[in-house]
Each structure stands twice: as structure tokens, then as C-alpha cells.
Design an enzyme around this catalytic site. Structure first.
Site, PDB file in Angstrom:
ATOM      1  N   HIS A 133       7.549   5.557   0.727  1.00  0.00           N
ATOM      2  CA  HIS A 133       8.280   4.545   0.404  1.00  0.00           C
ATOM      3  C   HIS A 133       8.465   5.570  -0.868  1.00  0.00           C
ATOM      4  O   HIS A 133      10.275   4.553  -1.189  1.00  0.00           O
ATOM      5  CB  HIS A 133       7.428   3.227   0.126  1.00  0.00           C
ATOM      6  CG  HIS A 133       6.318   2.533   0.600  1.00  0.00           C
ATOM      7  ND1 HIS A 133       4.699   3.267   0.845  1.00  0.00           N
ATOM      8  CD2 HIS A 133       6.916   2.171   1.842  1.00  0.00           C
ATOM      9  CE1 HIS A 133       4.150   2.263   2.297  1.00  0.00           C
ATOM     10  NE2 HIS A 133       5.467   1.686   2.844  1.00  0.00           N
ATOM     11  N   HIS A 179       3.409   4.485  -0.630  1.00  0.00           N
ATOM     12  CA  HIS A 179       3.138   5.879  -0.576  1.00  0.00           C
ATOM     13  C   HIS A 179       4.383   6.926  -1.329  1.00  0.00           C
ATOM     14  O   HIS A 179       4.972   6.163  -1.096  1.00  0.00           O
ATOM     15  CB  HIS A 179       2.632   6.188   0.227  1.00  0.00           C
ATOM     16  CG  HIS A 179       3.061   5.989   1.650  1.00  0.00           C
ATOM     17  ND1 HIS A 179       4.316   6.499   2.522  1.00  0.00           N
ATOM     18  CD2 HIS A 179       2.318   5.384   2.693  1.00  0.00           C
ATOM     19  CE1 HIS A 179       4.137   6.106   3.291  1.00  0.00           C
ATOM     20  NE2 HIS A 179       3.863   5.475   3.561  1.00  0.00           N
ATOM     21  N   GLY A 239      12.531   4.758   6.676  1.00  0.00           N
ATOM     22  CA  GLY A 239      12.138   6.188   6.818  1.00  0.00           C
ATOM     23  C   GLY A 239      12.048   6.365   8.457  1.00  0.00           C
ATOM     24  O   GLY A 239      12.064   5.221   9.263  1.00  0.00           O
ATOM     25  N   GLN A 240      13.054   7.647   8.638  1.00  0.00           N
ATOM     26  CA  GLN A 240      12.824   7.768  10.565  1.00  0.00           C
ATOM     27  C   GLN A 240      11.342   8.004  11.226  1.00  0.00           C
ATOM     28  O   GLN A 240      10.850   7.732  11.992  1.00  0.00           O
ATOM     29  CB  GLN A 240      13.387   9.319  10.116  1.00  0.00           C
ATOM     30  CG  GLN A 240      13.358  10.478  10.797  1.00  0.00           C
ATOM     31  CD  GLN A 240      13.868   9.723  12.188  1.00  0.00           C
ATOM     32  OE1 GLN A 240      15.301   8.581  12.174  1.00  0.00           O
ATOM     33  NE2 GLN A 240      14.011  10.104  13.433  1.00  0.00           N
ATOM     34  N   TYR A 257       0.668  -1.091  -0.261  1.00  0.00           N
ATOM     35  CA  TYR A 257       0.302  -0.070  -0.401  1.00  0.00           C
ATOM     36  C   TYR A 257       0.971   1.468  -0.284  1.00  0.00           C
ATOM     37  O   TYR A 257       0.689   1.763   1.111  1.00  0.00           O
ATOM     38  CB  TYR A 257      -1.023  -0.182   1.384  1.00  0.00           C
ATOM     39  CG  TYR A 257      -1.935   0.731   0.469  1.00  0.00           C
ATOM     40  CD1 TYR A 257      -3.233   0.055  -0.249  1.00  0.00           C
ATOM     41  CD2 TYR A 257      -2.401   2.125   1.357  1.00  0.00           C
ATOM     42  CE1 TYR A 257      -4.491   1.214  -0.446  1.00  0.00           C
ATOM     43  CE2 TYR A 257      -3.720   3.089   1.001  1.00  0.00           C
ATOM     44  CZ  TYR A 257      -4.736   1.976  -0.450  1.00  0.00           C
ATOM     45  OH  TYR A 257      -5.337   2.370  -0.535  1.00  0.00           O
TER      46      TYR A 257
END
Ligand code: PAF
Length: 278
Positions: free
Chosen positions: A34, A31, A144-145, A29
């Protein structure tokens, strides 16, 4: 772009790739958050591999595994357009065959912050990420942070278990109104989506205060919690000022600091964070 489900197919295709190979593990999914990881991997590496696997072991029985949003066709199209070389979409049976019983526990880091409310979550994350790393064997892997504690847990695991993989943590990608991108934002109705702005608003106010010289952890946390409490549809679960490396809670005067939070907006649990000082 090649799409695979089994590990043998994956191994065969991986052997054809030139190095360095960049890897972006996801639960699908997709976005912009990503895709920013994929872009960074493309920049750094010759080949890019993405996995899509909604990992059951990182969800508690009362969490949202069943409803976790899925749209494989859309994901595949996005990854194709982003120039990805291989997409690996393993099944639960491939990742956790019958009789599965081996787990990775990053002991201390997993218990803090999110771990207080999701005690089995990071064991599931560390286990699946190490299995994905073993299967893909990348040179670099991108996270990701937004999931700050996940990033810390994985960096620790890679050091502790001697994975020969460089971990790259990429900045949080936000919607124009400040809300951090998350697949779970899709659960929010219109009113809740507006209410969700209170997380980043609180964090940005905390950053302003820090930039104006505020160093008291209690005041920084109060700035964040006041902003959430002001929002009727939002319920603060926690706000923390922690050491960005150890994730231990900081008392009194802070220097570098990870301000992180979890908030229920309606029934949806959202997390967000900001690093102050670094
Ligand atoms: O951040 C995620 O999407 C997941 O936790 C990860 C790293 C893909 C492991 O399932």
C-alpha cells in the site's frame, strides 16, 4: 493530515486541496505494498487522499470479512509518516445506507479467473470503487498489480463509465523471500508462511522457462502447479495463462501472458501473478 468519516466533511476538505489529487483506496491493515502506491501518488500528484474501508460487498458470506485484520491507529500513523493529506474512513452506513440497491457489474471480466470461485466479488469491488471515485473525485488513482484482475476490471469500468480518472497500476511488492505482500499473510502461522513461498517460486520458475524460450501454456502452468503440489500445506485452486487484457485463457503458444494463481495455504487463500512477455 486530516481524518474524516462523513462525505460532507470529506467534500469540505477536498475543496481545499490543490490538484492533481492522487487517490489510493485500501481496506486498511496497511503494508509496504500500500505504501508503495502512496509513494507513487506523492511523486505524481500535489495532494494524496487514502481511503480505508473493508468493503462488505466484496466478501461472500463464507469469506473472511469478520476476521479481516484491522488496526486503524497503526494505519493512520503509517499514512501520516508517508505524507498523506487526507484519510477517509467511511462507515458501512455511509457507504451503504439503508435501502441501498445500486450495483456496478463489469460483465465479462468479472466472470473469469477469480470470478469462477468468487462470483460476487468484482461486483462489490466495482461498486465500492466507483462510489469512492465519486466521493473523492481524484485525477489519478493507484492500484497494485497483485490484484491483476481487479486492476483490469477497474480499468474497464473507468473506460465504460467515462470516469475522468487516470488509473495507475503499480508493481507487486514482495517480501525478501518472494512472497507477495498481502494483509492476509497475517493469517499464516510460521510453517504456513514458509509454505507460502511456493506461489512465487512457481511463478519465477515459469518466468525462467519463458525466458529460455518455453511458449506452451500447458507447460508453463505445469511448472507452477508442480511447485505448489510439492508443498504439503498448499492446495492449488487454479493456475491460469491468460491474455493480460481480456483475461481469456490462452491455449497452446503464448506471447504476452498473465500467469495467475490461487492457492490455499492451510485455510488462507492467497493469490499471486506474473506477466510474461511485456
Ligand atoms: O484492493 C483492495 O484493497 C480493495 O479491493 C479495494 C480496491 C480497496 C476496494 O475495496
Amino acid at each position: 493530515m486530516k481524518i474524516m468519516t462523513t462525505t460532507s466533511e470529506l467534500r469540505k476538505e477536498l475543496s481545499k486541496l490543490e490538484r492533481p489529487v492522487g487517490f489510493v483506496p485500501t481496506m486498511g491493515y496497511l503494508h509496504e505494498g500500500h505504501l508503495s502506491l502512496v509513494d507513487k501518488a506523492r511523486e505524481d500528484c500535489v495532494a494524496v487522499v487514502v481511503s480505508i474501508f473493508a468493503n462488505p460487498s466484496q466478501f461472500a458470506p463464507d469469506e473472511d470479512l469478520e476476521n479481516y485484520p484491522r488496526d486503524i491507529d497503526r494505519d493512520v500513523e503509517l499514512l501520516e509518516n508517508a505524507g498523506v493529506d487526507l484519510v477517509w474512513i467511511p462507515t458501512v452506513e455511509v457507504m451503504y445506507p439503508e435501502g441501498y440497491q445500486t450495483w456496478i457489474d463489469v460483465d465479462q471480466l468479472s466472470k473469469l479467473l477469480e470470478g469462477t470461485f468468487r462470483p460476487t466479488h468484482f461486483r462489490g469491488v466495482a461498486t465500492v470503487v466507483s462510489k469512492l471515485f465519486n466521493a473523492v473525485g481524484p485525477d489519478k488513482a493507484y492500484f497494485g498489480q497483485k490484484d491483476a484482475q481487479q486492476a483490469a476490471v477497474i480499468q474497464r469500468m473507468v473506460r465504460d463509465l467515462n470516469f475522468p480518472i487516470e488509473i495507475i497500476i503499480c508493481p507487486i511488492v514482495r517480501e525478501p523471500d518472494g512472497v507477495a505482500m498481502s494483509s492476509r499473510n497475517t493469517y499464516l502461522d510460521q510453517e504456513e508462511r514458509l509454505a507460502a513461498r511456493c506461489l512465487s517460486r512457481g511463478l519465477f520458475l515459469a518466468r525462467d522457462a519463458y525466458l529460455n524460450g518455453e511458449r506452451r501454456a500447458e507447460i508453463i502452468k505445469k511448472i507452477v502447479s508442480d511447485e505448489v503440489e510439492f508443498e504439503e500445506l498448499a492446495q492449488l485452486q487454479y493456475v491460469s495463462c491468460a491474455d493480460p487484457n481480456t483475461l481469456e485463457e490462452l491455449e497452446n503458444q503464448i506471447q504476452d501472458c498473465l500467469v495467475s494463481m490461487a492457492v490455499f495455504v492451510g485455510r488462507t487463500r492467497l493469490i499471486d501473478n506474473i506477466i510474461l512477455g511485456k
